[in-house]
Design a protein around this motif. Structure first.
Motif, PDB file in Angstrom:
ATOM      1  N   PRO A  46      33.993 -24.989  19.965  1.00  0.00           N
ATOM      2  CA  PRO A  46      33.647 -25.162  21.377  1.00  0.00           C
ATOM      3  C   PRO A  46      32.346 -25.947  21.524  1.00  0.00           C
ATOM      4  N   THR A  90      38.004 -25.550  23.335  1.00  0.00           N
ATOM      5  CA  THR A  90      38.072 -26.586  22.311  1.00  0.00           C
ATOM      6  C   THR A  90      39.032 -27.704  22.667  1.00  0.00           C
ATOM      7  N   SER A 129      27.341 -29.196  19.913  1.00  0.00           N
ATOM      8  CA  SER A 129      27.696 -27.781  19.853  1.00  0.00           C
ATOM      9  C   SER A 129      26.752 -27.089  18.873  1.00  0.00           C
TER      10      SER A 129
END
Length: 153
Positions: free
Chosen positions: A52, A77, A95
């Motif tokens: 993610p 995602t 991320s």
């Protein structure tokens, strides 16, 4: 020599895998049976990430004097992205402090008329000039009476 090769092989085996991967999957439209092979302007693309993301940015014309940066809203995602411009775009995914970047080429939805027109004009100038020069070279014209060719140095 053998020791160097062994160290290189060991380095390749122990090298860390890529920290992230971005995949692009163009989606079919209701009028089509199959999706195109590459992203096309104004057509949705499913972008899949390994982890993610906190932030996803798209930079059009990266490394140029006038880049345009767009921030995308992402949750999870996988998300849909509709490219609004054609050309090269760099997708930056941030991320947990790590940044993953990938370039993607967004194609036109049809052939641009201005590009075809410029191609025809350029071809006319190129081959027209070559034809004119060949005609002058192989033509039957002789130099005027009394003309002296310049001496070579």
């Amino acid at each position: 020599m053998l020791r160097t090769l062994a160290l290189l092989a060991l380095g390749f085996l122990l090298a860390l895998p890529a920290t992230g991967q971005i995949t692009f999957e163009p989606l079919p439209t209701p009028a089509e049976d199959e999706a195109p092979e590459a992203p096309i302007i104004n057509r949705p693309v499913r972008v899949t990430l390994d982890v993610p993301a906190d932030t996803v940015t798209v930079t059009w014309r990266p490394n140029s004097a006038i880049p345009e940066v767009v921030t995308l809203d992402v949750s999870g995602t996988s998300f849909e992205w509709t490219p609004t411009q054609s050309g090269v775009a760099r997708i930056d995914v941030i991320s947990a402090g790590a940044t993953t970047s990938q370039n993607v080429s967004v194609r036109y939805d049809n052939y641009p008329a201005s590009g075809i027109f410029i191609l025809i004009i350029a071809g006319t100038i190129l081959f027209g000039g070559a034809g004119f020069a060949m005609g002058k070279l192989l033509g039957g014209e002789m130099p005027k009476e009394g003309y002296q060719l310049p001496m070579d140095t």
